[in-house]
Design a protein around this motif. Structure first.
Motif: not given
Length: 95
Positions: A11-12, A45-48
């Motif tokens: 996202l960044s 390792d976050a899903d999003d």
């Protein structure tokens, strides 16, 4: 490489609030994806953490990545202005 294929991008990176360096790793491609995952900052390792983003948009924002994104599956890289490191990681082919 087809610009309509997607990469997984942090996202960044998509949001534009990023800074150098850009990191990348490539798994084997699928029908609709290049196999590339791109991020800035710390890998999570976050899903999003990774979202789909068309390759054409990546290259519009970061033309400096054009050459390294031609690297084969199993590749990793770190790129910043004036710096480029690309290497092979055999573990990426085993997904």
């Amino acid at each position: 490489m087809d610009g309509e294929l997607t990469v997984g991008a942090s996202l960044s990176l998509i949001g534009g609030a990023w800074s150098w360096p850009v990191h990348g790793l490539r798994h084997p491609p699928t029908t609709h994806t290049t196999g590339w995952y791109l991020w800035t900052g710390e890998l999570s390792d976050a899903d999003d953490f990774f979202l789909p983003w068309h390759l054409s948009h990546v290259l519009e924002r970061l033309p400096l990545l054009g050459r390294v994104l031609e690297s084969p599956p199993g590749s990793r890289f770190v790129v910043a202005p004036g710096y480029e490191d690309v290497w092979h990681d055999p573990s990426l082919s085993d997904v």
